[in-house]
Enzyme design. Sequence first.
Site, mmCIF file in Angstrom:
data_model
loop_
_atom_site.group_PDB
_atom_site.id
_atom_site.type_symbol
_atom_site.label_atom_id
_atom_site.label_comp_id
_atom_site.label_asym_id
_atom_site.label_seq_id
_atom_site.Cartn_x
_atom_site.Cartn_y
_atom_site.Cartn_z
ATOM 1 N N SER A 128 3.156 73.766 94.592
ATOM 2 C CA SER A 128 4.567 73.953 94.932
ATOM 3 C C SER A 128 4.867 73.305 96.273
ATOM 4 C CB SER A 128 4.850 75.452 95.009
ATOM 5 O OG SER A 128 6.081 75.692 95.664
ATOM 6 N N TYR A 153 2.410 84.609 98.026
ATOM 7 C CA TYR A 153 2.558 83.637 96.932
ATOM 8 C C TYR A 153 2.279 82.214 97.421
ATOM 9 C CZ TYR A 153 5.040 80.121 94.237
ATOM 10 O OH TYR A 153 5.363 78.953 93.577
ATOM 11 N N LYS A 157 -0.904 79.323 96.627
ATOM 12 C CA LYS A 157 -0.791 77.911 96.229
ATOM 13 C C LYS A 157 -1.662 77.040 97.131
ATOM 14 C CE LYS A 157 1.801 78.402 92.679
ATOM 15 N NZ LYS A 157 1.166 78.278 91.363
HETATM 16 C C1 UD1 Z 1 11.157 79.681 95.907
HETATM 17 C C2 UD1 Z 1 9.863 79.256 96.549
HETATM 18 C C3 UD1 Z 1 9.110 78.352 95.626
HETATM 19 C C4 UD1 Z 1 8.873 79.030 94.319
HETATM 20 C C5 UD1 Z 1 10.221 79.369 93.723
HETATM 21 C C6 UD1 Z 1 10.035 80.057 92.387
HETATM 22 C C7 UD1 Z 1 9.831 79.014 98.953
HETATM 23 C C8 UD1 Z 1 10.191 78.168 100.123
HETATM 24 N N1 UD1 Z 1 10.157 78.536 97.758
HETATM 25 O O1 UD1 Z 1 12.006 78.558 95.943
HETATM 26 O O2 UD1 Z 1 7.879 78.012 96.173
HETATM 27 O O3 UD1 Z 1 8.145 78.193 93.479
HETATM 28 O O4 UD1 Z 1 10.942 80.210 94.608
HETATM 29 O O5 UD1 Z 1 10.018 81.420 92.448
HETATM 30 O O6 UD1 Z 1 9.271 80.074 99.085
HETATM 31 N N2 UD1 Z 1 20.026 81.205 96.576
HETATM 32 C C9 UD1 Z 1 21.271 81.788 96.747
HETATM 33 N N3 UD1 Z 1 21.603 82.870 95.981
HETATM 34 C C10 UD1 Z 1 20.739 83.399 95.050
HETATM 35 C C11 UD1 Z 1 19.469 82.797 94.876
HETATM 36 C C12 UD1 Z 1 19.142 81.706 95.664
HETATM 37 O O7 UD1 Z 1 22.073 81.351 97.573
HETATM 38 O O8 UD1 Z 1 21.089 84.391 94.405
HETATM 39 C C13 UD1 Z 1 19.681 80.012 97.373
HETATM 40 C C14 UD1 Z 1 18.458 80.210 98.255
HETATM 41 O O9 UD1 Z 1 18.840 80.688 99.518
HETATM 42 C C15 UD1 Z 1 17.913 78.791 98.306
HETATM 43 C C16 UD1 Z 1 18.321 78.165 96.973
HETATM 44 O O10 UD1 Z 1 19.361 78.988 96.467
HETATM 45 O O11 UD1 Z 1 18.541 78.078 99.328
HETATM 46 C C17 UD1 Z 1 17.185 78.114 95.966
HETATM 47 O O12 UD1 Z 1 16.601 79.399 95.876
HETATM 48 P P1 UD1 Z 1 15.516 79.758 94.768
HETATM 49 O O13 UD1 Z 1 15.981 79.312 93.429
HETATM 50 O O14 UD1 Z 1 15.133 81.187 94.938
HETATM 51 O O15 UD1 Z 1 14.270 78.822 95.124
HETATM 52 P P2 UD1 Z 1 13.479 78.642 96.507
HETATM 53 O O16 UD1 Z 1 13.626 79.815 97.376
HETATM 54 O O17 UD1 Z 1 13.830 77.309 97.043
#
Ligand code: UD1
Length: 342
Positions: A128, A153, A157
Amino acid sequence: MKKKATVLVSGGAGYIGSHTAVELIAAGYDVVIADNLSNSDRTAVEGVRAITGVDVPFVEVDCCDRAAFRKVFEAYDFDSVIHFAASKAVGESVRMPLEYYRNNLTSLMNVIDLMRESGRSNIVFSSSCTVYGEPEKQPVTERTPRKPATSPYGNTKQMCEDILRDSIAAYDGLKGIALRYFNPIGAHPSALIGEQPRGVPQNLVPYITQTAAGIRECLSVFGDDYPTPDGSCIRDYIDVVDLAKAHVAAIARMIEDRNAERYEIFNIGTGRGVSVLELVRRFEQVNGLKLRYKIAPRREGDIVAIWADPTRANEELGWHAERSLDETLAAAWAWERRVREA
Ligand code: UD1
């Protein structure tokens, strides 16, 4: 089509695993799926069979149970393994670190051990972009230094990459590729397989599609005061079918390219950073709907921005992200609607 090799896909009933099984079969490989169904569903295997028209063998087994898993190695003739089976929820890993270390490390060590014991050669590991932490420079290449992990987590990785690297160095006959995924989203265009989060989705796109479907009231956009053009976080969203094809390319490279290094790492992303607010807007536009969302406080542990430099995968694997963000977001919505109708 001439049959190629057989590939064992551990975690093949999961989100990325099921899409990869489909693409392997489309490319002429035989597939065996092994999965303990701890965070996946038998219907994904049915979906793979429906899409491909192949009665793909499925074994319900926990990779951490070495004796049971050994039976899969005895029963099927394969030379390559794609190891997806792992726990993946960042927040849960903070609450249950031992479960995460035990599950993710033990299952990989069992795979490597059983491969070695039975003379199997090639392994692809699901890594990842989380291993880069908050990068100082964008985009990140494979030479960008890893940062200390911020969750158990993420730590698994990093540790799994190291376990694989050291095992390959020590044991002749073993080759491996670690693929560092950026943010996988979307679903198969048939809408027969896709992401099936249990409970409240933690990831952005499943939360968006469930909000659009009326299951969640309102999307929270975590932070609009980040140092980015619109204040929301930036990620590299990679279509899950494109990502699946990167695994096929990795397997082909290990089987066919004798000049390749025995252990290699590739970033799998589009090379394009997209903000949360941009993604929400594109989702609305391409699917012709309005999404209820509000700006909420930052989520603990989130990084500001990360996107890939996928040049190495483009050049060495001959792999490119092909599907547009719009196609991907349309597929994600089609999948959500199908799940609700079923
Ligand atoms: C995270 C992990 C990644 C993991 C993935 C799958 C980190 C840095 N990344 O990715 O390694 O493989 O989860 O579980 O730890 N967001 C919102 N509202 C929401 C959900 C998300 O605004 O309800 C935003 C988050 O703040 C982020 C983006 O959307 O900026 C993507 O979030 P998300 O899909 O959870 O993925 P990551 O956090 O990037």
